[in-house]
Design a protein around this motif. Structure first.
Motif, PDB file in Angstrom:
ATOM      1  N   VAL A  67      -3.003  19.092 -21.380  1.00  0.00           N
ATOM      2  CA  VAL A  67      -2.935  18.895 -19.932  1.00  0.00           C
ATOM      3  C   VAL A  67      -4.300  18.506 -19.363  1.00  0.00           C
ATOM      4  CG1 VAL A  67      -0.953  20.441 -19.661  1.00  0.00           C
ATOM      5  CG2 VAL A  67      -3.257  21.367 -19.431  1.00  0.00           C
ATOM      6  N   ILE A  68      -5.381  19.037 -19.934  1.00  0.00           N
ATOM      7  CA  ILE A  68      -6.715  18.651 -19.476  1.00  0.00           C
ATOM      8  C   ILE A  68      -6.993  17.193 -19.816  1.00  0.00           C
ATOM      9  CG2 ILE A  68      -9.183  19.031 -19.813  1.00  0.00           C
ATOM     10  CD1 ILE A  68      -7.826  21.100 -18.048  1.00  0.00           C
ATOM     11  N   ASP A  69      -6.603  16.768 -21.022  1.00  0.00           N
ATOM     12  CA  ASP A  69      -6.797  15.367 -21.415  1.00  0.00           C
ATOM     13  C   ASP A  69      -6.022  14.428 -20.501  1.00  0.00           C
ATOM     14  OD1 ASP A  69      -8.411  16.197 -23.457  1.00  0.00           O
ATOM     15  OD2 ASP A  69      -6.897  15.969 -25.035  1.00  0.00           O
ATOM     16  N   GLU A  73      -8.038  11.619 -18.575  1.00  0.00           N
ATOM     17  CA  GLU A  73      -7.887  10.253 -19.075  1.00  0.00           C
ATOM     18  C   GLU A  73      -6.937   9.405 -18.238  1.00  0.00           C
ATOM     19  OE1 GLU A  73      -6.742  10.549 -23.159  1.00  0.00           O
ATOM     20  OE2 GLU A  73      -8.396  11.905 -23.672  1.00  0.00           O
ATOM     21  N   HIS A  74      -5.927  10.041 -17.639  1.00  0.00           N
ATOM     22  CA  HIS A  74      -4.901   9.263 -16.941  1.00  0.00           C
ATOM     23  C   HIS A  74      -4.727   9.655 -15.477  1.00  0.00           C
ATOM     24  CE1 HIS A  74      -3.781   7.525 -20.762  1.00  0.00           C
ATOM     25  NE2 HIS A  74      -3.531   8.719 -21.272  1.00  0.00           N
ATOM     26  N   ARG A 108       3.067   7.879 -22.775  1.00  0.00           N
ATOM     27  CA  ARG A 108       3.529   7.373 -24.071  1.00  0.00           C
ATOM     28  C   ARG A 108       2.384   6.823 -24.925  1.00  0.00           C
ATOM     29  NH1 ARG A 108       8.900   7.090 -24.879  1.00  0.00           N
ATOM     30  NH2 ARG A 108      10.273   7.070 -23.062  1.00  0.00           N
ATOM     31  N   THR A 109       1.290   6.466 -24.291  1.00  0.00           N
ATOM     32  CA  THR A 109       0.163   5.938 -25.066  1.00  0.00           C
ATOM     33  C   THR A 109      -0.538   7.025 -25.869  1.00  0.00           C
ATOM     34  OG1 THR A 109      -1.392   6.244 -23.217  1.00  0.00           O
ATOM     35  CG2 THR A 109      -0.209   4.143 -23.337  1.00  0.00           C
ATOM     36  N   ASP A 110      -0.257   8.286 -25.547  1.00  0.00           N
ATOM     37  CA  ASP A 110      -0.870   9.399 -26.271  1.00  0.00           C
ATOM     38  C   ASP A 110      -0.036   9.721 -27.511  1.00  0.00           C
ATOM     39  OD1 ASP A 110      -1.506  12.285 -26.984  1.00  0.00           O
ATOM     40  OD2 ASP A 110      -2.924  11.971 -25.337  1.00  0.00           O
ATOM     41  N   GLN A 111      -0.663   9.775 -28.666  1.00  0.00           N
ATOM     42  CA  GLN A 111       0.056   9.995 -29.922  1.00  0.00           C
ATOM     43  C   GLN A 111       0.699  11.370 -30.005  1.00  0.00           C
ATOM     44  OE1 GLN A 111      -2.677   9.165 -33.121  1.00  0.00           O
ATOM     45  NE2 GLN A 111      -2.593   6.946 -32.793  1.00  0.00           N
ATOM     46  N   ARG A 112       0.301  12.274 -29.149  1.00  0.00           N
ATOM     47  CA  ARG A 112       0.896  13.612 -29.156  1.00  0.00           C
ATOM     48  C   ARG A 112       2.261  13.650 -28.475  1.00  0.00           C
ATOM     49  NH1 ARG A 112      -4.432  16.404 -26.678  1.00  0.00           N
ATOM     50  NH2 ARG A 112      -4.363  14.380 -25.598  1.00  0.00           N
ATOM     51  N   VAL A 113       2.624  12.579 -27.765  1.00  0.00           N
ATOM     52  CA  VAL A 113       3.869  12.535 -26.992  1.00  0.00           C
ATOM     53  C   VAL A 113       4.942  11.791 -27.777  1.00  0.00           C
ATOM     54  CG1 VAL A 113       4.959  11.738 -24.870  1.00  0.00           C
ATOM     55  CG2 VAL A 113       2.613  12.619 -24.816  1.00  0.00           C
ATOM     56  N   ARG A 114       6.102  12.435 -27.962  1.00  0.00           N
ATOM     57  CA  ARG A 114       7.232  11.805 -28.650  1.00  0.00           C
ATOM     58  C   ARG A 114       8.219  11.188 -27.670  1.00  0.00           C
ATOM     59  NH1 ARG A 114      10.085  15.663 -32.809  1.00  0.00           N
ATOM     60  NH2 ARG A 114      11.173  13.689 -33.200  1.00  0.00           N
TER      61      ARG A 114
END
Length: 611
Positions: A67-69, A73-74, A108-114
Motif C-alpha cells: 500500500v505504501i508503494d 509510485e502511483h 496491473r503494472t505491478d507484478q504483485r497484482v494478479r
C-alpha cells in the motif's frame, strides 16, 4: 525487516500529518469494517461502489509495503477493508484523482497484482404482499386446484409444480445455503426449539443447519486447518454484514426463501416446505435494508465452498435470490471477482440456483448477475418466475440461452420474521423452488453430479408453449417428473444454419416520435434467429421488441439496459432468441422526450440463423 517496518511507520505518520487519507494494510475490526461498509457510496447508474476496489495479489506479498508503494509510485492510497480467508483476495478503500479504470491499469503494472475488480451494489430480487391467512391451501405453487390466492383471482388447475407429499421427504444430509439476508433460525415453522440454561437451542428434527464441530462459546471451536476455514461461533451459518457467527435475519427475505425450501411439516403451524427434511444454512451478506455488495457475496460463496470441503459427505446447494445489473468487464480492464467465486463453487461440485431478475427484460441483451453465469458454469440454473396461470410473470426477466427454466414466483406464501407468514412475489421466490427441487433429487440420488441435477430439472420440466423461446427449457419445473426421471423435454440447440441477410432500419429520432415495425420472413423455417451487427438505442426510453407470428415477445431490449450492456464489448453474437415459425417482427420505438440534441435510434442486421 525491522528497518522496512520503521520506513512504513514513518511514511504513514508523514501522510497523517498532512490530514489526508492514510494507506493501511491492517485489517480493521469487524465493527469498524461494518460501519465503513454501511456508509460506502455507490453510483446509481453502474451500481459500483465509488471508493472501493478488489485485488488479488501474489502469495507472500507484504500488504503494508504494497500500500505504501502504491501511494508513492502511483498516487493511489489504499486502505484495507476486508479479505477472503485462505485466498489472496482483498477489498480496499482507495483514494485517487483518477477513475477506477485508470487506477486498475496502474495497479496491473505491478507484478504483485494478479487481478483487479470493482465492488458492486447487490439487492434482493423480490417484493412483498402481506397475508393474514398462512395456510397450506394458499400454496398454489404446490397444489393449484384453481383456488383463489392471496390478493388475486383464481388460478388455473394444474398450473403448479406437481407436488407429492410422499415423494418429497428430503434429507438432512443435503445442505442448502441461503445466501441472502440471513434466516430466522428460531422461526416456529423452520425449527423446534427449547430454553436450556437461559438460552434458546435448536433441537433435532429441525430443518436448520447446525455445525457439528462448533459450539457457541466465543472461540474457534471447530478450527481445524487441515479440513478448511473456521469462523467464530458459526453454528448455523455466518453473518458477513457484521462479521460474526450470527446469521439471524433482520429483513425477512432470506427467511421467506428458506420456508419455500424447507418449512416443517405436520407441526400444525403455517405452511409446508418442498423438503420435509433438509439442512438450511443462513449465510448473510444483505443488510436489514435488503442491500449488499458483490464483495459480501463473494465472501459468502467462499465460505460455503470451504464448508463443503470440510463436510464432503453432504451435498451442497446455494440459493441466490438477489442480483446486480452491472459487472466490471465492460471496460475490458476490471476482472470479474464474483464469477471467480462461482467458478470455484462449481469446481467444488456445488449446485447453484439464481434469480433471473425482475426487470421484465431479456437477459440476452441485459446483464443480470449472477443469473447470466448459468451459461458458462456447470450445475448452475437461472430461474424465471411463472404465475398461477402458467404464464411468465409480468415482472420476470427471461432470455433463451441465459435463463434456464421457470418456477412459481407470484404471491408465494412462506415464512417471515417474528413467526409470521406472507405472500411475496419475485424471481426471488421462484428460485428456492428450484433449489428445493435440487435438494429432493440429491436426497434420492446423492451420487449425481451438480450438472446431472441441472439436466434432470430442465429435461423433466412441463413443456409449455407460452414459455418457448423465453427460457432455454421452454418449461416450468415439475417435481414428480424430476424425481421419477420422467423425461419430457429435449433441450434443442438453437438454429445453426446461417443465412446472409443485410438490412438496416430507417434511423428514428426522438422528436419525431416514431414507432417502426420490420417484418422478416424465411419460408419453410421452423425457427429464426436475427443476428444484429449493431443496435443503437440512444435514450433510456427507446426500446426494441422481437416477436413471431404468435405476437409473444421473445426479446425486449431497452436503451436503459443497452447502456449497461456487458456483452457488447465481448466477441459474441448479438442475436435474438429463436423465434418459432417462419416470420419475425422487429418493433422499434423512440419514446424519449423531444429534444434538438436527441440522438438517432436504429439497428443493422447482418445475418439470420434458421432451422
Amino acid at each position: 525487516m525491522m528497518k522496512n517496518q520503521w520506513i512504513v511507520i514513518g511514511l504513514v505518520a508523514a501522510l497523517s500529518a498532512c490530514h489526508g487519507p492514510v494507506p493501511s494494510g491492517q485489517l480493521p475490526s469487524n465493527e469498524v469494517r461494518a460501519e465503513r461498509m454501511s456508509k460506502a457510496k455507490f453510483d446509481e447508474s453502474t451500481k459500483r461502489f465509488t471508493d472501493q476496489i478488489q485485488l488479488q495479489l501474489q502469495p507472500g506479498v507484504s500488504l503494508d509495503e504494497f500500500v505504501i508503494d502504491m501511494a508513492n509510485e502511483h498516487g493511489v492510497v489504499l486502505s484495507l477493508l476486508d479479505r477472503v480467508p485462505n485466498r489472496e483476495i482483498y477489498l480496499f478503500e482507495y483514494h485517487s484523482k483518477a477513475d477506477i479504470s485508470s487506477v486498475a491499469e496502474k495497479l496491473r503494472t505491478d507484478q504483485r497484482v494478479r487481478r483487479v475488480g470493482a465492488n458492486y451494489r447487490i439487492e434482493v430480487e423480490g417484493f412483498s404482499l402481506q397475508s393474514t391467512d398462512p395456510l397450506q391451501r394458499d400454496q398454489w405453487a404446490l397444489f393449484n386446484r384453481g383456488q383463489d390466492i392471496p390478493r388475486a383471482l383464481a388460478g388455473r388447475i394444474g398450473a403448479d409444480i406437481d407436488f407429492d407429499l410422499e415423494m418429497t421427504q428430503g434429507s438432512h444430509e443435503v445442505v442448502v445455503a441461503v445466501v441472502d439476508t440471513g434466516i430466522d433460525y428460531y422461526h416456529e415453522d423452520l425449527a423446534i426449539t427449547e430454553i436450556r440454561d437461559g438460552r434458546r437451542v435448536i433441537l433435532p428434527g429441525s430443518n436448520i443447519w447446525t455445525n457439528p464441530d462448533e459450539r457457541k462459546d466465543g472461540t474457534n471451536t471447530d478450527n481445524n486447518r487441515s479440513r478448511g476455514v473456521s469462523f467464530v461461533d458459526d453454528l448455523h451459518g455466518y453473518n458477513f454484514v457484521h462479521g460474526n457467527g450470527d446469521p439471524m435475519d433482520d429483513h425477512g427475505h432470506g427467511t421467506h426463501v428458506a420456508g419455500v425450501i424447507g418449512a416443517l411439516r405436520d407441526n400444525m403451524k403455517g405452511i409446508i416446505g418442498m423438503n420435509a427434511q433438509v439442512s438450511l444454512m443462513g449465510v448473510k451478506f444483505l443488510s436489514a435494508h435488503g442491500g449488499g455488495s458483490s464483495w459480501g457475496a463473494e465472501q459468502s460463496i467462499y465460505y460455503v465452498v470451504d464448508m463443503a470441503k470440510r463436510f464432503p459427505e453432504k451435498r451442497w446447494i446455494m440459493n441466490h435470490s438477489w442480483g446486480s445489473s452491472s459487472r466490471g468487464t465492460e471496460e475490458g480492464v476490471l476482472d470479474d471477482f464474483l464469477f471467480l467465486a462461482f467458478e470455484e463453487s462449481a469446481e467444488a461440485g456445488i449446485f447453484n440456483a439464481a434469480a433471473a431478475g425482475n426487470s421484465a427484460e431479456s437477459n440476452r441483451f441485459s446483464g443480470s448477475f449472477p443469473s447470466n453465469y448459468s451459461r458458462d458454469l456447470p450445475g448452475f440454473v437461472s430461474v424465471a418466475a411463472s404465475n398461477h396461470l402458467d404464464q411468465l410473470a409480468e415482472f420476470s426477466s427471461y432470455g433463451y440461452g441465459m435463463v434456464d427454466v421457470a418456477a412459481p414466483g407470484v404471491l408465494i406464501q412462506s415464512t417471515v420474521l417474528n413467526n409470521g407468514y406472507a405472500a411475496w412475489s419475485g424471481t426471488s421466490m421462484a428460485t428456492p423452488h428450484v433449489a428445493g427441487l435440487a435438494a429432493l433429487i440429491w436426497a434420492q440420488e446423492p451420487h449425481l453430479s451438480a450438472e446431472a441435477v441441472k439436466h434432470r430439472i430442465l429435461t423433466t420440466a412441463d413443456d409449455l408453449p407460452q414459455l418457448e423461446g423465453l427460457v432455454t427449457s421452454g418449461g416450468r419445473i415439475n417435481v414428480r417428473r424430476a424425481l421419477e426421471n420422467d423425461f419430457t423435454v429435449r433441450l434443442f440447440d438453437p438454429p445453426s444454419v446461417e443465412v446472409p441477410y443485410s438490412r438496416v432500419s430507417p434511423p428514428l429520432k426522438a422528436n419525431l416520435d416514431n414507432d417502426f415495425v420490420m417484418e422478416i420472413e424465411y419460408p419453410g423455417a421452423s425457427q429464426i434467429q436475427v443476428c444484429f451487427k449493431s443496435i443503437f438505442l440512444e435514450d433510456p426510453f427507446d426500446w426494441l421488441q422481437i416477436y413471431g407470428r404468435d405476437f409473444v415477445v421473445r426479446d425486449l431490449i431497452t436503451g436503459r439496459a443497452l447502456a449497461r450492456q456487458w456483452r457488447r464489448h465481448r466477441d459474441e453474437d448479438l442475436c435474438s432468441a429463436p423465434i418459432p415459425g417462419d416470420k419475425v417482427h422487429i418493433r422499434l420505438f423512440t419514446g424519449a422526450v423531444p429534444s434538438d440534441q436527441a440522438g438517432f435510434t436504429g439497428f443493422e442486421i447482418e445475418r439470420l440463423k434458421v432451422q
